[in-house]
Enzyme design. Structure first.
Site, PDB file in Angstrom:
ATOM      1  CD  GLU A   9      -3.266  -1.144   1.664  1.00 37.28           C
ATOM      2  OE1 GLU A   9      -3.718  -0.021   1.930  1.00 37.28           O
ATOM      3  OE2 GLU A   9      -3.859  -2.213   1.912  1.00 37.28           O
TER       4      GLU A   9
HETATM    5  C1  FAD Z   1       2.841  -9.596   0.419  1.00 46.11           C
HETATM    6  C2  FAD Z   1       2.405  -8.535  -0.532  1.00 46.11           C
HETATM    7  C3  FAD Z   1       1.052  -8.257  -0.667  1.00 46.11           C
HETATM    8  C4  FAD Z   1       0.637  -7.281  -1.577  1.00 46.11           C
HETATM    9  N1  FAD Z   1      -0.713  -7.076  -1.776  1.00 46.11           N
HETATM   10  C5  FAD Z   1      -1.103  -6.287  -2.808  1.00 46.11           C
HETATM   11  C6  FAD Z   1      -2.495  -6.213  -3.186  1.00 46.11           C
HETATM   12  O1  FAD Z   1      -3.377  -6.826  -2.544  1.00 46.11           O
HETATM   13  N2  FAD Z   1      -2.844  -5.464  -4.251  1.00 46.11           N
HETATM   14  C7  FAD Z   1      -1.913  -4.775  -4.975  1.00 46.11           C
HETATM   15  O2  FAD Z   1      -2.296  -4.117  -5.939  1.00 46.11           O
HETATM   16  N3  FAD Z   1      -0.594  -4.815  -4.656  1.00 46.11           N
HETATM   17  C8  FAD Z   1      -0.169  -5.552  -3.593  1.00 46.11           C
HETATM   18  N4  FAD Z   1       1.168  -5.640  -3.265  1.00 46.11           N
HETATM   19  C9  FAD Z   1       2.131  -4.896  -4.078  1.00 46.11           C
HETATM   20  C10 FAD Z   1       2.791  -3.750  -3.330  1.00 46.11           C
HETATM   21  O3  FAD Z   1       1.869  -2.705  -3.143  1.00 46.11           O
HETATM   22  C11 FAD Z   1       4.035  -3.333  -4.124  1.00 46.11           C
HETATM   23  O4  FAD Z   1       4.989  -4.369  -3.961  1.00 46.11           O
HETATM   24  C12 FAD Z   1       4.600  -2.006  -3.679  1.00 46.11           C
HETATM   25  O5  FAD Z   1       3.726  -0.958  -4.024  1.00 46.11           O
HETATM   26  C13 FAD Z   1       5.977  -1.740  -4.275  1.00 46.11           C
HETATM   27  O6  FAD Z   1       5.977  -1.942  -5.641  1.00 46.11           O
HETATM   28  P1  FAD Z   1       7.134  -2.854  -6.303  1.00 46.11           P
HETATM   29  O7  FAD Z   1       7.168  -4.128  -5.570  1.00 46.11           O
HETATM   30  O8  FAD Z   1       6.904  -2.904  -7.764  1.00 46.11           O
HETATM   31  O9  FAD Z   1       8.468  -2.073  -5.993  1.00 46.11           O
HETATM   32  P2  FAD Z   1       9.111  -0.929  -6.905  1.00 46.11           P
HETATM   33  O10 FAD Z   1       8.070   0.065  -7.260  1.00 46.11           O
HETATM   34  O11 FAD Z   1       9.885  -1.559  -7.987  1.00 46.11           O
HETATM   35  O12 FAD Z   1      10.125  -0.256  -5.863  1.00 46.11           O
HETATM   36  C14 FAD Z   1      11.406  -0.801  -5.579  1.00 46.11           C
HETATM   37  C15 FAD Z   1      12.098   0.163  -4.631  1.00 46.11           C
HETATM   38  O13 FAD Z   1      12.260   1.439  -5.276  1.00 46.11           O
HETATM   39  C16 FAD Z   1      11.670   2.464  -4.471  1.00 46.11           C
HETATM   40  N5  FAD Z   1      11.100   3.503  -5.327  1.00 46.11           N
HETATM   41  C17 FAD Z   1      10.284   3.347  -6.394  1.00 46.11           C
HETATM   42  N6  FAD Z   1       9.947   4.543  -6.905  1.00 46.11           N
HETATM   43  C18 FAD Z   1      10.565   5.479  -6.139  1.00 46.11           C
HETATM   44  C19 FAD Z   1      10.603   6.905  -6.148  1.00 46.11           C
HETATM   45  N7  FAD Z   1       9.918   7.616  -7.046  1.00 46.11           N
HETATM   46  N8  FAD Z   1      11.342   7.528  -5.210  1.00 46.11           N
HETATM   47  C20 FAD Z   1      12.025   6.817  -4.286  1.00 46.11           C
HETATM   48  N9  FAD Z   1      12.018   5.483  -4.203  1.00 46.11           N
HETATM   49  C21 FAD Z   1      11.298   4.817  -5.131  1.00 46.11           C
HETATM   50  C22 FAD Z   1      10.602   1.754  -3.644  1.00 46.11           C
HETATM   51  O14 FAD Z   1      10.275   2.486  -2.480  1.00 46.11           O
HETATM   52  C23 FAD Z   1      11.283   0.434  -3.346  1.00 46.11           C
HETATM   53  O15 FAD Z   1      12.163   0.594  -2.272  1.00 46.11           O
HETATM   54  C24 FAD Z   1       1.602  -6.559  -2.323  1.00 46.11           C
HETATM   55  C25 FAD Z   1       2.958  -6.827  -2.150  1.00 46.11           C
HETATM   56  C26 FAD Z   1       3.366  -7.810  -1.290  1.00 46.11           C
HETATM   57  C27 FAD Z   1       4.845  -8.112  -1.173  1.00 46.11           C
END
Ligand code: FAD
Length: 380
Positions: free
Chosen positions: A363
């Protein structure tokens, strides 16, 4: 300023505390080990009214305030954060999203079943290439007569295998970028809708997280939520409230770990006395308790803002950012207070430490919360 809780809020908190101790605690280690979804427990939470707490009673909800919801999240998370995330997604993403932005027909058809626990919901925004940057949706929903044709893959979906109804975000008008995105209600079992394998996770292992694959899934137009192009706003507005629930989850994880550390420190002896009599341990407890109180104040303030009709974008983001850090810090210290026992499953704190990490990721990661907060600070 009045920091006291109402009689009703205290009753709800106590009911959740009681439920967590009697119904969640006994099987929590096994569910974590086996990645077993808490089917029975979810059913009971539905019966207790924990799955549609804030929804108007005319749709089967509890008609409660956000503060009550936060109290329930906190109590459940002290024991089992896998169960509390199920509660959080169903309440603050799915039910809230449908009640606030859905049509009357959608509420009658879907919301009434989600509030009672008869059906479970999932919120599907993230994709392999769209996490923090949720604008870059690759899943498409193209108009075809009185339907949309849905194609693409969603990642990391909580309740992914167990849900019945899925709120799915998809791109309809690519040229309009995020203003061309829509949100849809999709039912499990529709042709072309496939559930991917379950993720093998570090924490919240009892909750089931899946990818979802959509291959030419036909979604009736009446299942679009809101006006054409409202989907991205829908997701952002819904997630703003969802963060309060996750902040409460983080608070509960921290409070649960602290409670165990405190109790343990009063019975474990070293050098001829209970370890709480060593100042190094007592000071850890003091630091843990102080940071939990600070997190609690931020979480309750965000809930209060929502209940008052105030803007809660910033207060929710601050609550999540801070409470999730406290959950990490406190759970790590709770393991330390337990010494070797902290490193084994029987004592629960290692699970809470593993569960804590997700509150800094889903989230909106902590980095994204800082973007929300700093944008709010610099708005005018
Ligand atoms: C167990 C679990 C349950 C989940 N449940 C749901 C769900 O029910 N529905 C749903 O839609 N999603 C869900 N998610 C997804 C979750 O919301 C995302 O994993 C999260 O938003 C991060 O996206 P990403 O994994 O693609 O990381 P990325 O976006 O690739 O980020 C990787 C890193 O880069 C950083 N980063 C990215 N952009 C920036 C920026 N502009 N400035 C600084 N830092 C940045 C991030 O903070 C992070 O540290 C779930 C994830 C997990 C692991």
């Amino acid at each position: 300023m009045d920091f006291s809780l109402s009689e009703e809020q205290l009753m709800i908190r106590d009911a959740a505390r009681d439920f967590a101790r009697t119904e969640l605690l006994p099987g929590v280690i096994e569910r974590d080990n086996l990645q077993k979804f808490p089917t029975e427990q979810v059913k009971k939470m539905g019966e207790l009214g924990f799955l549609g707490m804030m929804v108007d009673p005319k749709y089967g909800g509890g008609g409660m305030d956000t503060q009550s919801y936060v109290l329930v999240m906190e109590e459940l998370s002290k024991i089992d954060a896998s169960c509390s995330v199920i509660v959080s997604v169903n309440n603050s993403l799915v039910c809230y999203g449908l009640e606030k932005y859905g049509s009357e027909e959608q509420k009658q058809k879907y919301l009434t079943k989600l509030t009672t626990g008869e059906k479970l919901g999932a919120f599907c925004l993230s994709e392999p290439e769209a996490g923090s940057d949720a604008t870059s949706q690759k899943t498409t929903a193209i108009e075809d007569g009185d339907h949309y044709i849905l194609n693409g893959t969603k990642n990391w979906i909580t309740n992914g295998g167990s849900a019945d109804y899925y709120l799915v975000i998809a791109q309809t008008h690519k040229e309009k970028k995020h203003k061309g995105i829509n949100a849809f209600i999709v039912e499990k079992g529709w042709e072309g809708f496939e559930i991917g394998p379950k993720e093998d996770k570090l924490g919240i292992r009892g909750s089931d997280t899946h990818s979802l694959i959509f291959n030419d899934v036909r979604v009736p137009k009446e299942n679009r939520i809101g006006e054409d192009g409202f989907g991205f706003s829908f997701a952002m507005k819904t997630l703003a409230g969802g963060r309060i629930g996750i902040a409460a989850q983080a608070l509960g994880i921290a409070a649960g770990a602290y409670d165990m550390a405190r109790e343990y420190s009063k019975v474990r002896k070293a050098f001829g006395t209970e370890i709480c009599n060593h100042q190094a341990i007592a000071f850890k407890l003091a630091d843990m308790h102080t940071s939990i109180e600070a997190a609690r104040n931020l979480v309750y303030k965000a809930a209060w803002d929502k209940d008052q009709g105030n803007d809660y974008d910033m207060s929710g983001a601050m609550a999540k950012l801070y409470a999730s850090q406290v959950a990490m810090d406190v759970s790590i210290e709770a393991v330390q207070v337990h010494g070797g026992n902290g490193y084994v499953k029987e004592y629960h704190v290692e699970r809470l430490m593993r569960d804590a990490k997700i509150t800094q990721i889903y989230e909106g990661t902590s980095e994204i919360q800082k973007i929300v907060i700093s944008r709010g600070l610099l708005r005018d």
